[in-house]
Design an enzyme around this catalytic site. Structure first.
Site, mmCIF file in Angstrom:
data_model
loop_
_atom_site.group_PDB
_atom_site.id
_atom_site.type_symbol
_atom_site.label_atom_id
_atom_site.label_comp_id
_atom_site.label_asym_id
_atom_site.label_seq_id
_atom_site.Cartn_x
_atom_site.Cartn_y
_atom_site.Cartn_z
ATOM 1 N N ARG A 46 -67.303 42.996 106.081
ATOM 2 C CA ARG A 46 -66.214 42.239 106.686
ATOM 3 C C ARG A 46 -65.256 41.680 105.659
ATOM 4 N NH1 ARG A 46 -66.850 40.891 112.099
ATOM 5 N NH2 ARG A 46 -68.862 41.650 112.829
ATOM 6 N N LYS B 276 -78.266 48.759 118.399
ATOM 7 C CA LYS B 276 -76.863 49.072 118.665
ATOM 8 C C LYS B 276 -76.529 50.407 118.004
ATOM 9 C CE LYS B 276 -73.867 45.722 118.482
ATOM 10 N NZ LYS B 276 -73.174 44.576 117.820
ATOM 11 N N THR C 30 -67.868 47.641 125.011
ATOM 12 C CA THR C 30 -66.630 47.548 124.234
ATOM 13 C C THR C 30 -65.409 48.214 124.874
ATOM 14 O OG1 THR C 30 -67.946 47.358 122.229
ATOM 15 C CG2 THR C 30 -65.610 47.801 121.924
HETATM 16 N N1 LIG Z 1 -66.747 32.164 118.185
HETATM 17 C C1 LIG Z 1 -65.598 32.729 117.771
HETATM 18 N N2 LIG Z 1 -64.769 32.036 116.989
HETATM 19 C C2 LIG Z 1 -63.610 32.593 116.566
HETATM 20 N N3 LIG Z 1 -63.204 33.828 116.893
HETATM 21 C C3 LIG Z 1 -63.983 34.555 117.666
HETATM 22 C C4 LIG Z 1 -65.222 34.043 118.152
HETATM 23 N N4 LIG Z 1 -65.807 34.978 118.893
HETATM 24 C C5 LIG Z 1 -64.979 36.028 118.864
HETATM 25 N N5 LIG Z 1 -63.859 35.781 118.133
HETATM 26 C C6 LIG Z 1 -62.725 36.711 117.919
HETATM 27 O O1 LIG Z 1 -62.596 37.540 119.063
HETATM 28 C C7 LIG Z 1 -62.782 38.925 118.767
HETATM 29 C C8 LIG Z 1 -63.627 39.580 119.855
HETATM 30 O O2 LIG Z 1 -64.870 38.908 119.957
HETATM 31 P P1 LIG Z 1 -66.229 39.633 120.226
HETATM 32 O O3 LIG Z 1 -67.306 38.638 120.077
HETATM 33 O O4 LIG Z 1 -66.112 40.315 121.507
HETATM 34 O O5 LIG Z 1 -66.282 40.622 118.969
HETATM 35 P P2 LIG Z 1 -66.742 42.122 118.855
HETATM 36 O O6 LIG Z 1 -65.518 42.892 118.582
HETATM 37 O O7 LIG Z 1 -67.671 42.536 119.922
HETATM 38 O O8 LIG Z 1 -67.663 42.024 117.602
HETATM 39 P P3 LIG Z 1 -67.402 42.133 116.128
HETATM 40 O O9 LIG Z 1 -66.252 41.241 115.782
HETATM 41 O O10 LIG Z 1 -68.722 41.659 115.638
HETATM 42 O O11 LIG Z 1 -67.155 43.592 115.850
HETATM 43 C C9 LIG Z 1 -63.484 38.917 117.407
HETATM 44 O O12 LIG Z 1 -63.182 40.058 116.640
HETATM 45 C C10 LIG Z 1 -62.956 37.627 116.769
HETATM 46 O O13 LIG Z 1 -61.718 37.843 116.118
HETATM 47 C C1 LIG Z 2 -70.353 45.733 120.458
HETATM 48 C C2 LIG Z 2 -70.125 46.285 119.134
HETATM 49 O O1 LIG Z 2 -70.675 45.830 118.155
HETATM 50 C C3 LIG Z 2 -69.227 47.415 118.994
HETATM 51 O O2 LIG Z 2 -68.759 47.954 119.995
HETATM 52 O O3 LIG Z 2 -69.014 47.842 117.863
HETATM 53 K K LIG Z 3 -72.488 41.256 116.166
HETATM 54 MG MG LIG Z 4 -70.084 46.798 116.380
#
Ligand SMILES: Nc1ncnc2c1ncn2[C@@H]1O[C@H](COP(=O)(O)OP(=O)(O)OP(=O)(O)O)[C@@H](O)[C@H]1O
Ligand SMILES: CC(=O)C(=O)O
Ligand SMILES: [K+]
Ligand SMILES: [Mg+2]
Length: 472
Positions: free
Chosen positions: A74, A218, A276
């Protein structure tokens, strides 16, 4: 008939308040996903407590899933908020711990400068921003922006074509797992699984707590796609994580990987989540696109146990409406004439044979429901994979099993006290079903269970039962 495929909702800033969480439960959330890629432990703990309270208040079984970040590379944080990286610009990603600026931002992966070479590509935020490495300068990877876009804190970086040497669980993952086990979540998801052996790392820590929760693999790396069946066998469930899958693999491979993964999971009686961008445009719009509606419908028709919402519920403008919309789309497919593919192998295990026979008997006799009494949930998962039109009612004395079954297709789960004898167990199930109010004395159900009730893993009883009838 009510909805059968389950809905997983990622919780986040849009859905952290007790009111919003209660509304999500009412709208149909079956499983709440805590994404440990974002947020602090204290936040996750508060959300956890709100979900438990909301589920109790609504009288619904809601599972809680802790999704570990895994070895995802990241970006670090930007000191001054999100930045625009324009096509053609030069930016640096460094393994030094710096406060990010437009020109130079840190990464969580210490090995980045060693693993990449000039000419390789880096994809940020599921491919929304594309970079090409021009040179590696000490701890800095210098990149040209090939496809510009917005970048912000903690966005993921994929290195398609580079075999990275990160371990399957980072120190953060271990700390997050310990925290989640302490919270008593119902299931764990491990991101970027590459090998069946990755499950052992999670199990080892769980064993310190004498607490084996289901672990979801996953599927989002080419290595996982190559070892799909072995991973399904080593884990308790899978998630087709299409976000990362679509950048780690060619985008056009995702649909068929999804279909194959769903079928392999079902053949092995393991739950499968399709995840997703299912209703992605609802992050900012009140209505989804027609293509998104079809995507949800097709995942249900593939035979997924559950469909998942990510940004739609975590950061979206319409989280409740999104769940309501998803629920309506699922219900519409399920009342329609289309059906999911049948299981392709003929079951040979005792549980597999007994549950398949129960389905056949129930459907041919026009029974009102299939009923299982279970302690481990395995019998119920074998019923779930058959996608019968009959309601499937699961009775368990174990609260954790009730929560885990929130992920399995078509299962309604009820808590009942433990019973010592088969007669008492059947009497208990009988009374409980009549109490639900949807069924009347004299109606037919088919019961499967292990007899006597004490022995786990022994599904050997199949009974055609008239509700209210004395069974002794
Ligand atoms: N608790 C949080 N605080 C701040 N930003 C968040 C939070 N949760 C999510 N986000 C923002 O919203 C976006 C979508 O959230 P989500 O949890 O669905 O991420 P994702 O795309 O499934 O997982 P990842 O970011 O791990 O690939 C994230 O990429 C992040 O930028
Ligand atoms: C959910 C998730 O981690 C993805 O779609 O990459
Ligand atoms: K995760
Ligand atoms: Mg992922």
């Amino acid at each position: 008939m009510t909805r059968r495929a389950k809905i997983v909702c990622t919780l986040g800033p849009s859905t952290s308040s007790p009111e919003r969480i209660r509304a999500l439960v009412r709208a149909g959330m079956d499983v709440a996903r805590l994404n440990f890629s974002h947020g602090e432990h204290a936040q996750h703990q508060r959300v956890y407590e709100h979900v438990r309270a909301a589920a109790d208040a609504e009288g619904r079984a809601v599972g809680i899933l802790a999704d570990l970040q895994g070895p995802k590379i990241r970006l670090g944080r930007f000191a001054e908020g999100p930045q625009m990286w324009a096509t053609g610009e030069t930016v640096r990603i460094t393994t030094e711990d710096v406060a990010g600026t437009h020109d130079r931002v840190s990464t969580t992966y210490q090995g980045l400068a060693d693993d990449v070479r000039a000419g390789e590509s880096l994809l940020v935020d599921d491919g929304n921003v594309a970079l090409e490495v021009t040179e590696v300068e000490g701890r800095d990877v210098v990149c040209r922006v090939v496809e510009g876009g917005r970048v912000s804190d903690n966005k993921g970086i994929s290195l398609p074509g580079t075999a990275v040497s990160v371990p399957a669980m980072s120190e953060k993952d271990e700390a997050d797992l310990r925290f989640a086990l302490g919270l008593r979540v119902d299931m764990i998801a491990l991101s970027f699984v590459r090998s069946p052996a990755d499950a052992e790392l999670v199990h080892k820590i769980m064993d310190e707590y004498e607490c084996r929760l289901p672990v979801i693999a996953k599927i989002e790396k080419p290595e996982a796609v190559d070892a799909l069946e072995a991973i399904v066998l080593a884990f308790d469930a899978i998630m087709v994580a299409r976000g990362d899958l679509g950048v780690e693999l060619a985008l056009e491979d995702v649909p068929l990987v999804q279909k194959r993964a769903v079928q392999i999971a079902r053949e092995n009686a393991k739950p499968v989540i399709v995840a997703t961008q299912m209703l992605e445009s609802m992050i900012h719009n009140f209505r989804p696109t027609r293509a998104e509606a079809s995507d949800v419908a097709n995942a249900v028709l593939d035979g997924a146990d559950a469909v998942m919402l990510s940004g739609e519920t975590s950061v979206g403008d319409y989280p409740i409406e999104t769940v309501q919309t998803m629920s309506r789309i699922v219900e519409a497919v399920e009342v329609g004439p289309a059906s999911v593919p049948a299981i392709q192998h003929v079951p040979r295990t005792q549980r597999g044979v007994v549950t398949t026979a129960a389905r056949d008997i129930g459907e041919r006799l026009n029974a009102r429901a299939l009923v299982a009494f279970t302690r481990s949930g395995d019998t119920v998962r074998r019923l779930a994979r058959l996608h019968t039109r009959l309601p499937v009612l699961a009775f368990t004395p174990v609260p954790a099993i009730r929560s885990q079954l929130s992920l399995s297709w078509g299962i309604e789960t009820f808590l009942v006290p433990w019973e010592e004898t088969t007669d008492a167990m059947i009497a208990r199930v009988d009374a409980s079903i009549l109490q639900i109010g949807r069924f009347a004395p004299g109606e037919l159900v088919v019961i499967v269970a292990g007899s006597p009730p004490g022995q786990a893993g022994k599904t050997n009883l199949l009974r055609v039962h008239r509700l209210g009838e004395d069974t002794r």
